[in-house]
Enzyme design. Structure first.
Site, PDB file in Angstrom:
ATOM      1  N   ASP A  15       0.789  -1.221   0.067  1.00 42.38           N
ATOM      2  CA  ASP A  15       0.062  -0.055   0.141  1.00 42.38           C
ATOM      3  C   ASP A  15       0.720   1.281  -0.074  1.00 42.38           C
ATOM      4  O   ASP A  15       1.742   1.464   0.784  1.00 42.38           O
ATOM      5  CB  ASP A  15      -1.018   0.163   1.255  1.00 42.38           C
ATOM      6  CG  ASP A  15      -1.962  -1.086   1.014  1.00 42.38           C
ATOM      7  OD1 ASP A  15      -2.257  -1.888   0.220  1.00 42.38           O
ATOM      8  OD2 ASP A  15      -2.699  -1.216   2.154  1.00 42.38           O
ATOM      9  N   GLY A  44      -2.457 -11.060   2.587  1.00 41.77           N
ATOM     10  CA  GLY A  44      -1.457 -10.876   3.489  1.00 41.77           C
ATOM     11  C   GLY A  44      -1.678 -10.420   5.032  1.00 41.77           C
ATOM     12  O   GLY A  44      -1.167 -10.944   5.763  1.00 41.77           O
ATOM     13  N   ALA A 249      -8.335  -2.729   8.503  1.00 40.02           N
ATOM     14  CA  ALA A 249      -7.798  -4.409   8.969  1.00 40.02           C
ATOM     15  C   ALA A 249      -8.604  -4.929   9.902  1.00 40.02           C
ATOM     16  O   ALA A 249      -8.461  -5.942  10.287  1.00 40.02           O
ATOM     17  CB  ALA A 249      -6.510  -4.376   9.096  1.00 40.02           C
ATOM     18  N   ALA A 250      -9.831  -4.297  10.308  1.00 42.41           N
ATOM     19  CA  ALA A 250     -10.632  -4.983  11.465  1.00 42.41           C
ATOM     20  C   ALA A 250     -11.172  -6.458  10.885  1.00 42.41           C
ATOM     21  O   ALA A 250     -11.170  -7.442  11.411  1.00 42.41           O
ATOM     22  CB  ALA A 250     -11.832  -3.962  11.758  1.00 42.41           C
ATOM     23  N   GLY A 251     -11.624  -6.397   9.585  1.00 41.72           N
ATOM     24  CA  GLY A 251     -12.458  -7.376   8.941  1.00 41.72           C
ATOM     25  C   GLY A 251     -11.088  -8.392   8.877  1.00 41.72           C
ATOM     26  O   GLY A 251     -11.622  -9.597   8.963  1.00 41.72           O
ATOM     27  N   ASP A 252     -10.191  -8.132   8.454  1.00 37.25           N
ATOM     28  CA  ASP A 252      -9.059  -9.215   8.350  1.00 37.25           C
ATOM     29  C   ASP A 252      -8.345  -9.579   9.494  1.00 37.25           C
ATOM     30  O   ASP A 252      -8.042 -10.892   9.525  1.00 37.25           O
ATOM     31  CB  ASP A 252      -7.888  -8.562   7.447  1.00 37.25           C
ATOM     32  CG  ASP A 252      -8.123  -8.050   5.980  1.00 37.25           C
ATOM     33  OD1 ASP A 252      -9.099  -8.824   5.370  1.00 37.25           O
ATOM     34  OD2 ASP A 252      -7.517  -7.164   5.267  1.00 37.25           O
ATOM     35  N   SER A 282      -7.659  -4.222  17.227  1.00 42.11           N
ATOM     36  CA  SER A 282      -6.905  -3.654  16.190  1.00 42.11           C
ATOM     37  C   SER A 282      -7.638  -2.405  15.768  1.00 42.11           C
ATOM     38  O   SER A 282      -7.017  -1.367  15.440  1.00 42.11           O
ATOM     39  CB  SER A 282      -7.278  -4.553  14.930  1.00 42.11           C
ATOM     40  OG  SER A 282      -8.546  -4.409  14.507  1.00 42.11           O
ATOM     41  N   GLY A 287      -3.395   1.928  11.225  1.00 40.30           N
ATOM     42  CA  GLY A 287      -2.767   1.161  10.253  1.00 40.30           C
ATOM     43  C   GLY A 287      -3.568   0.028  10.073  1.00 40.30           C
ATOM     44  O   GLY A 287      -4.392  -0.539  10.900  1.00 40.30           O
TER      45      GLY A 287
HETATM   46  P1  ATP Z   1     -12.509  -3.117   7.365  1.00 44.00           P
HETATM   47  O1  ATP Z   1     -12.813  -3.231   5.746  1.00 44.00           O
HETATM   48  O2  ATP Z   1     -12.380  -1.945   7.946  1.00 44.00           O
HETATM   49  O3  ATP Z   1     -11.284  -4.239   7.426  1.00 44.00           O
HETATM   50  P2  ATP Z   1     -14.760  -5.053   7.457  1.00 44.00           P
HETATM   51  O4  ATP Z   1     -15.950  -4.070   6.775  1.00 44.00           O
HETATM   52  O5  ATP Z   1     -14.129  -6.060   6.673  1.00 44.00           O
HETATM   53  O6  ATP Z   1     -13.422  -4.159   7.972  1.00 44.00           O
HETATM   54  P3  ATP Z   1     -16.290  -5.061   9.759  1.00 44.00           P
HETATM   55  O7  ATP Z   1     -17.276  -5.475   9.814  1.00 44.00           O
HETATM   56  O8  ATP Z   1     -16.015  -3.548   9.855  1.00 44.00           O
HETATM   57  O9  ATP Z   1     -15.089  -5.600   9.066  1.00 44.00           O
HETATM   58  O10 ATP Z   1     -15.501  -5.519  11.291  1.00 44.00           O
HETATM   59  C1  ATP Z   1     -15.226  -6.913  11.497  1.00 44.00           C
HETATM   60  C2  ATP Z   1     -15.277  -7.176  12.929  1.00 44.00           C
HETATM   61  O11 ATP Z   1     -14.450  -6.099  13.768  1.00 44.00           O
HETATM   62  C3  ATP Z   1     -16.516  -6.789  13.560  1.00 44.00           C
HETATM   63  O12 ATP Z   1     -17.361  -7.878  13.214  1.00 44.00           O
HETATM   64  C4  ATP Z   1     -16.283  -6.579  15.170  1.00 44.00           C
HETATM   65  O13 ATP Z   1     -16.066  -7.645  15.881  1.00 44.00           O
HETATM   66  C5  ATP Z   1     -14.860  -5.780  14.954  1.00 44.00           C
HETATM   67  N1  ATP Z   1     -15.127  -4.369  14.753  1.00 44.00           N
HETATM   68  C6  ATP Z   1     -15.093  -3.539  13.755  1.00 44.00           C
HETATM   69  N2  ATP Z   1     -15.109  -2.283  14.104  1.00 44.00           N
HETATM   70  C7  ATP Z   1     -15.468  -2.341  15.294  1.00 44.00           C
HETATM   71  C8  ATP Z   1     -15.596  -1.123  16.552  1.00 44.00           C
HETATM   72  N3  ATP Z   1     -15.844  -0.031  16.035  1.00 44.00           N
HETATM   73  N4  ATP Z   1     -15.543  -1.692  17.813  1.00 44.00           N
HETATM   74  C9  ATP Z   1     -15.481  -2.743  18.026  1.00 44.00           C
HETATM   75  N5  ATP Z   1     -15.320  -3.835  17.187  1.00 44.00           N
HETATM   76  C10 ATP Z   1     -15.225  -3.763  15.963  1.00 44.00           C
END
Ligand code: ATP
Length: 303
Positions: A15, A44, A249-252, A282, A287
């Site tokens: 990135d 990754g 990266a929350a989703g990852d 995360s 980041g």
């Molecule tokens: P991204 O594209 O930002 O990496 P995403 O859209 O693929 O994320 P999200 O559904 O936003 O995935 O987040 C995945 C998980 O992370 C959620 O199910 C939750 O458990 C946790 N999470 C995300 N945002 C938060 C938050 N603001 N507070 C607490 N947990 C969160």
């Protein structure tokens, strides 16, 4: 030969991130601020998350024969990830994402897939799949690779986790080959036509995906947590309450944590709880890969 309890088959990007007061208009040049190169790509990121969160992890992917490719490989290896099945491709560039972030936190992103687009089904060694217990897949590499890998992994009795990102129509056979389908709310909406703007709508989308052939569906809903829809019924798991500073990266992190916990033999509800605790950490840090926590940090925050 590469070995990992979790095998991630997917994308590796560098990135290239620059901050700017605003996003440029067509034809416009503006002066930006700080620039950073940050390892990324959903594949990754998920591999780093699985490794930090306790799994022996192997990565399958392609990079170019260039400095970015070498840096990405070195980063994965520093996290203990087996990269024997990460090949570098002569004459092809490593995948990059050009990212501009403005002062309001909005971004504009262009991804040049480069070597990721050249990953082929035969690049996924049989021994790597056979040695794994969980195989994680996303949609940033050619669909033919995802389809073939899911089919082979399922035939071997491995747990197949499919993160359908970025969203695109999915062949029914691929849905059937995934033990767990893990879309976020946008992807669940695009796959079903249901506007996933509430927990109830996430239940509806999960049910629709099961009608389309998915087995078990986990819809991630950001700070609203996760909805699980399976043959046994439907359940909502609330997210941890934290002060989010950057959700990249929350989703990852969630998917890597989920795979690591499943590979340790944890039941699905426990694995969801562990993955949510990791993802919540995360989002409290800036980041992508730098924000992904280690298992010991997640254990320390257990309720
Ligand atoms: P991204 O594209 O930002 O990496 P995403 O859209 O693929 O994320 P999200 O559904 O936003 O995935 O987040 C995945 C998980 O992370 C959620 O199910 C939750 O458990 C946790 N999470 C995300 N945002 C938060 C938050 N603001 N507070 C607490 N947990 C969160």
């Amino acid at each position: 030969m590469s070995a990992g309890d979790v095998v991630v088959v997917g994308s590796l990007n560098m990135d290239l991130v620059v901050r700017a007061p605003r996003l440029p208009a067509p034809g416009e040049t503006i002066l930006g601020g700080a620039f950073a190169t940050v390892p990324g790509g959903k594949g990754g990121n998920q591999a780093v998350a699985a490794a930090r969160l306790g799994a022996r992890t192997a990565m399958v992917g392609r990079v170019g024969d260039d400095a970015f490719g070498r840096a990405l490989r070195a980063g994965l290896e520093a996290d203990g990830i087996d990269c024997a099945a990460v090949r570098d491709l002569r004459g092809e560039a490593t995948g990059v994402a050009l990212i501009v972030v403005d002062d309001d936190g909005r971004n504009g992103i262009v991804v040049a897939p480069g070597a990721n687009a050249r990953l082929a089904p035969d690049d996924v060694p049989e021994a790597v799949l056979a040695g794994a217990s969980v195989v994680a897949l996303q949609l940033e590499v050619p669909l033919a690779v995802v389809e073939a890998t899911a089919r082979r992994a399922r035939a071997l009795g491995r747990t197949v986790v499919l993160n359908p990102a970025p969203a695109r129509p999915l062949p029914p056979a691929l849905l059937a080959d995934a033990d767990l389908l893990v879309p976020n709310e946008i992807e669940a909406g695009m796959l079903t036509g249901v506007a996933v703007d509430s927990i109830d709508r996430a239940f509806d989308a999960g049910a629709r995906l099961r009608e389309q052939g998915a087995h078990t569906v986990l819809v991630t809903l950001g700070e609203r947590g996760v909805v699980l829809v399976s043959a046994e019924g439907a359940r909502h798991f609330p997210a941890r309450s934290v002060k989010a500073v950057d959700t990249t990266a929350a989703g990852d992190t969630f998917i890597g944590g989920l795979c690591a916990a499943l590979a340790r033999g944890r039941p699905l509800p426990d694995a969801i709880g562990f993955a949510q605790a990791a993802a919540a950490i995360s989002v409290t840090r800036p980041g992508a890969q730098p924000s992904i926590p280690w298992a010991r940090e997640v254990v320390a925050t257990a309720p």
